[in-house]
Write a protein that holds these residues in place. Structure first.
Motif, PDB file in Angstrom:
ATOM      1  N   THR A 262       0.831  -1.215   0.000  1.00  0.00           N
ATOM      2  CA  THR A 262       0.000   0.000   0.000  1.00  0.00           C
ATOM      3  C   THR A 262       0.862   1.259   0.000  1.00  0.00           C
ATOM      4  O   THR A 262       1.835   1.366   0.745  1.00  0.00           O
ATOM      5  CB  THR A 262      -0.917   0.015   1.229  1.00  0.00           C
ATOM      6  OG1 THR A 262      -1.746  -1.150   1.212  1.00  0.00           O
ATOM      7  CG2 THR A 262      -1.803   1.261   1.225  1.00  0.00           C
ATOM      8  N   SER A 263       0.483   2.217  -0.829  1.00  0.00           N
ATOM      9  CA  SER A 263       1.114   3.540  -0.831  1.00  0.00           C
ATOM     10  C   SER A 263       0.224   4.510  -0.061  1.00  0.00           C
ATOM     11  O   SER A 263      -1.009   4.396  -0.088  1.00  0.00           O
ATOM     12  CB  SER A 263       1.306   4.054  -2.262  1.00  0.00           C
ATOM     13  OG  SER A 263       2.136   3.188  -3.005  1.00  0.00           O
ATOM     14  N   PHE A 264       0.844   5.470   0.644  1.00  0.00           N
ATOM     15  CA  PHE A 264       0.107   6.465   1.412  1.00  0.00           C
ATOM     16  C   PHE A 264       0.219   7.815   0.714  1.00  0.00           C
ATOM     17  O   PHE A 264       1.317   8.309   0.453  1.00  0.00           O
ATOM     18  CB  PHE A 264       0.657   6.569   2.829  1.00  0.00           C
ATOM     19  CG  PHE A 264       0.480   5.314   3.643  1.00  0.00           C
ATOM     20  CD1 PHE A 264      -0.670   5.096   4.390  1.00  0.00           C
ATOM     21  CD2 PHE A 264       1.473   4.349   3.668  1.00  0.00           C
ATOM     22  CE1 PHE A 264      -0.834   3.940   5.135  1.00  0.00           C
ATOM     23  CE2 PHE A 264       1.323   3.183   4.412  1.00  0.00           C
ATOM     24  CZ  PHE A 264       0.163   2.980   5.142  1.00  0.00           C
ATOM     25  N   LEU A 265      -0.929   8.422   0.414  1.00  0.00           N
ATOM     26  CA  LEU A 265      -0.990   9.733  -0.212  1.00  0.00           C
ATOM     27  C   LEU A 265      -1.805  10.660   0.671  1.00  0.00           C
ATOM     28  O   LEU A 265      -2.711  10.218   1.389  1.00  0.00           O
ATOM     29  CB  LEU A 265      -1.619   9.655  -1.600  1.00  0.00           C
ATOM     30  CG  LEU A 265      -1.023   8.622  -2.573  1.00  0.00           C
ATOM     31  CD1 LEU A 265      -1.860   8.553  -3.839  1.00  0.00           C
ATOM     32  CD2 LEU A 265       0.414   8.965  -2.899  1.00  0.00           C
ATOM     33  N   GLU A 266      -1.491  11.938   0.632  1.00  0.00           N
ATOM     34  CA  GLU A 266      -2.228  12.924   1.422  1.00  0.00           C
ATOM     35  C   GLU A 266      -2.932  13.902   0.501  1.00  0.00           C
ATOM     36  O   GLU A 266      -2.336  14.421  -0.436  1.00  0.00           O
ATOM     37  CB  GLU A 266      -1.278  13.664   2.366  1.00  0.00           C
ATOM     38  CG  GLU A 266      -0.600  12.766   3.385  1.00  0.00           C
ATOM     39  CD  GLU A 266       0.343  13.522   4.304  1.00  0.00           C
ATOM     40  OE1 GLU A 266      -0.047  14.621   4.753  1.00  0.00           O
ATOM     41  OE2 GLU A 266       1.459  13.033   4.545  1.00  0.00           O
ATOM     42  N   SER A 267      -4.198  14.155   0.775  1.00  0.00           N
ATOM     43  CA  SER A 267      -4.985  15.145   0.054  1.00  0.00           C
ATOM     44  C   SER A 267      -5.677  16.028   1.091  1.00  0.00           C
ATOM     45  O   SER A 267      -6.771  15.717   1.559  1.00  0.00           O
ATOM     46  CB  SER A 267      -6.008  14.453  -0.854  1.00  0.00           C
ATOM     47  OG  SER A 267      -6.805  15.406  -1.527  1.00  0.00           O
ATOM     48  N   GLY A 268      -5.002  17.111   1.471  1.00  0.00           N
ATOM     49  CA  GLY A 268      -5.494  17.903   2.599  1.00  0.00           C
ATOM     50  C   GLY A 268      -5.410  17.063   3.857  1.00  0.00           C
ATOM     51  O   GLY A 268      -4.352  16.502   4.179  1.00  0.00           O
ATOM     52  N   GLU A 269      -6.509  16.949   4.574  1.00  0.00           N
ATOM     53  CA  GLU A 269      -6.536  16.119   5.778  1.00  0.00           C
ATOM     54  C   GLU A 269      -6.999  14.703   5.481  1.00  0.00           C
ATOM     55  O   GLU A 269      -7.105  13.880   6.394  1.00  0.00           O
ATOM     56  CB  GLU A 269      -7.451  16.765   6.827  1.00  0.00           C
ATOM     57  CG  GLU A 269      -6.919  18.086   7.360  1.00  0.00           C
ATOM     58  CD  GLU A 269      -7.671  18.543   8.592  1.00  0.00           C
ATOM     59  OE1 GLU A 269      -8.692  17.913   8.931  1.00  0.00           O
ATOM     60  OE2 GLU A 269      -7.223  19.526   9.210  1.00  0.00           O
ATOM     61  N   THR A 270      -7.258  14.418   4.226  1.00  0.00           N
ATOM     62  CA  THR A 270      -7.692  13.071   3.846  1.00  0.00           C
ATOM     63  C   THR A 270      -6.485  12.206   3.522  1.00  0.00           C
ATOM     64  O   THR A 270      -5.597  12.614   2.763  1.00  0.00           O
ATOM     65  CB  THR A 270      -8.632  13.118   2.633  1.00  0.00           C
ATOM     66  OG1 THR A 270      -9.807  13.861   2.979  1.00  0.00           O
ATOM     67  CG2 THR A 270      -9.030  11.716   2.192  1.00  0.00           C
ATOM     68  N   LEU A 271      -6.456  11.018   4.107  1.00  0.00           N
ATOM     69  CA  LEU A 271      -5.407  10.051   3.813  1.00  0.00           C
ATOM     70  C   LEU A 271      -5.924   9.071   2.763  1.00  0.00           C
ATOM     71  O   LEU A 271      -7.029   8.534   2.893  1.00  0.00           O
ATOM     72  CB  LEU A 271      -5.017   9.291   5.086  1.00  0.00           C
ATOM     73  CG  LEU A 271      -3.961   8.194   4.921  1.00  0.00           C
ATOM     74  CD1 LEU A 271      -2.636   8.800   4.469  1.00  0.00           C
ATOM     75  CD2 LEU A 271      -3.784   7.421   6.227  1.00  0.00           C
ATOM     76  N   VAL A 272      -5.120   8.853   1.719  1.00  0.00           N
ATOM     77  CA  VAL A 272      -5.492   7.937   0.646  1.00  0.00           C
ATOM     78  C   VAL A 272      -4.564   6.733   0.687  1.00  0.00           C
ATOM     79  O   VAL A 272      -3.342   6.875   0.584  1.00  0.00           O
ATOM     80  CB  VAL A 272      -5.413   8.618  -0.733  1.00  0.00           C
ATOM     81  CG1 VAL A 272      -5.798   7.629  -1.829  1.00  0.00           C
ATOM     82  CG2 VAL A 272      -6.322   9.844  -0.780  1.00  0.00           C
ATOM     83  N   LEU A 273      -5.147   5.552   0.839  1.00  0.00           N
ATOM     84  CA  LEU A 273      -4.407   4.298   0.770  1.00  0.00           C
ATOM     85  C   LEU A 273      -4.564   3.748  -0.643  1.00  0.00           C
ATOM     86  O   LEU A 273      -5.683   3.493  -1.082  1.00  0.00           O
ATOM     87  CB  LEU A 273      -4.941   3.290   1.788  1.00  0.00           C
ATOM     88  CG  LEU A 273      -4.439   3.406   3.236  1.00  0.00           C
ATOM     89  CD1 LEU A 273      -4.822   4.749   3.844  1.00  0.00           C
ATOM     90  CD2 LEU A 273      -5.001   2.276   4.082  1.00  0.00           C
ATOM     91  N   ARG A 274      -3.453   3.604  -1.338  1.00  0.00           N
ATOM     92  CA  ARG A 274      -3.502   3.225  -2.746  1.00  0.00           C
ATOM     93  C   ARG A 274      -2.877   1.863  -2.995  1.00  0.00           C
ATOM     94  O   ARG A 274      -1.785   1.566  -2.521  1.00  0.00           O
ATOM     95  CB  ARG A 274      -2.803   4.271  -3.616  1.00  0.00           C
ATOM     96  CG  ARG A 274      -2.601   3.858  -5.068  1.00  0.00           C
ATOM     97  CD  ARG A 274      -2.214   5.024  -5.946  1.00  0.00           C
ATOM     98  NE  ARG A 274      -3.303   6.001  -6.053  1.00  0.00           N
ATOM     99  CZ  ARG A 274      -3.219   7.143  -6.715  1.00  0.00           C
ATOM    100  NH1 ARG A 274      -2.099   7.463  -7.338  1.00  0.00           N
ATOM    101  NH2 ARG A 274      -4.253   7.968  -6.753  1.00  0.00           N
ATOM    102  N   GLN A 275      -3.597   1.053  -3.781  1.00  0.00           N
ATOM    103  CA  GLN A 275      -3.089  -0.215  -4.286  1.00  0.00           C
ATOM    104  C   GLN A 275      -2.935  -0.099  -5.800  1.00  0.00           C
ATOM    105  O   GLN A 275      -3.858   0.338  -6.496  1.00  0.00           O
ATOM    106  CB  GLN A 275      -4.053  -1.349  -3.959  1.00  0.00           C
ATOM    107  CG  GLN A 275      -4.098  -1.732  -2.482  1.00  0.00           C
ATOM    108  CD  GLN A 275      -3.002  -2.727  -2.151  1.00  0.00           C
ATOM    109  OE1 GLN A 275      -2.998  -3.851  -2.610  1.00  0.00           O
ATOM    110  NE2 GLN A 275      -2.067  -2.283  -1.341  1.00  0.00           N
TER     111      GLN A 275
END
Length: 313
Positions: A262-275
């Motif tokens: 899993t990769s971790f991305l940040e969009s403002g205060e939202t955390l995005v877990l990416r596969q």
């Protein structure tokens, strides 16, 4: 504006190229606009000649498109324009484009042109995918949506006709997306009927589509979480509001359930877990294999969402 509805069942790259050739021939405003796309600053670009490559005496079938010769600041500039409407068009491959551009440049310089510039016309979504692959083999790319908008702004019968022609290309791409989503939905339903999906089209700045994106729903998905699969990009994202400021603590707390890939991305205060996974392309076994990989990632991220919901309940 015309009240007559115009329908095109099939539009080919050559149709778009000839349409642009007409505009370059008769409209100095259009020529200046295209020069801006090539980063050429000029108040006027007198026309020297135009040529349809396929119809020329040289028979340059390996150099498709149209050509427009301009005089800019005392120099003779040849602008070569090629349209690509689909991702699987062989002419869209960077290697082929570079070779075609090199061959065309050598020929043009041999004909006493001072410089050669190449332009690729394509739907905005296709340009975005190409740009993500690295350095472009052409000097400029122009989205068909921007040309469509110029024609639509004229509010004339001719402008409406040209607008409809380009819309037929863009609508055709959306129909292909819809067919792919139907195929994807059927494969998902067969494997896991508990997962529902809907087609999403996040707009680009120009109003175009960014690709084929579906939003997924399941009973184990927390109400404020969002799970999205971008079919052509090959990514599945789980968005968790409010988790980004606590990324390290979040990762440590859920390390046992978060897949290592899993990769971790940040969009403002939202955390995005990416596969990341194979892109889904229309066509039998490829779709089946891609759906299997996607469902594995989707189930992993749903497990994360469910665990977060349990911890915060």
């Amino acid at each position: 504006m015309s009240s007559v509805s115009v329908r095109f069942d099939s539009v080919r790259p050559r149709d778009i190229e000839l349409l642009v050739l007409e505009e370059l021939t008769v409209s100095s405003t259009f020529r200046s606009w295209l020069c801006e796309a090539l980063a050429l600053e000029t108040e006027s670009a007198p026309l020297i000649r135009t040529r349809d490559s396929l119809g020329s005496e040289t028979g340059d079938s390996d150099q498709p498109g149209v050509e427009c010769g301009l005089e800019i600041d005392g120099e003779r500039l040849l602008v070569a324009v090629t349209a690509v409407l689909e991702a699987d068009d062989p002419r869209s491959r960077p290697g082929d484009r570079r070779e075609g551009s090199r061959t065309r440049r050598e020929r043009a310089l041999g004909e006493d042109w001072d410089d050669v510039r190449t332009v690729l016309l394509a739907p905005a979504a296709l340009i975005e995918r190409r740009d993500a692959d690295g350095t472009s083999p052409v000097d400029a790319t122009v989205a068909l949506e921007s040309i469509r908008d110029r024609f639509a702004a004229r509010e004339t019968d001719r402008g409406d006709f040209h607008t409809a022609l380009i819309e037929a290309v863009l609508d055709g791409g959306r129909r292909q997306d819809d067919a792919l989503v139907r195929e994807y939905r059927s494969a998902v339903a067969e494997r896991n009927p508990d997962i529902e999906l809907s087609l999403e089209r996040p707009p680009t700045a120009s109003g175009g589509d960014t690709g084929t994106t579906v939003e997924l729903e399941a009973a184990s998905l927390a109400p404020n979480h969002r799970l999205v699969h971008e079919l052509d990009a090959g990514t599945v994202d789980l968005s968790i509001p409010g988790a980004a400021p606590h990324l390290q603590a979040f990762a440590a707390r859920y390390v046992s359930v978060i897949p290592p890939s899993t990769s971790f991305l940040e969009s403002g205060e939202t955390l995005v877990l990416r596969q990341s996974l194979p892109a889904v392309d229309s066509g039998g076994a490829d779709v089946d294999a891609a759906v299997d990989a996607a469902l594995e990632s989707i189930q992993d991220l749903l497990a994360v969402s469910e665990r977060v919901q349990e911890r915060t309940a």
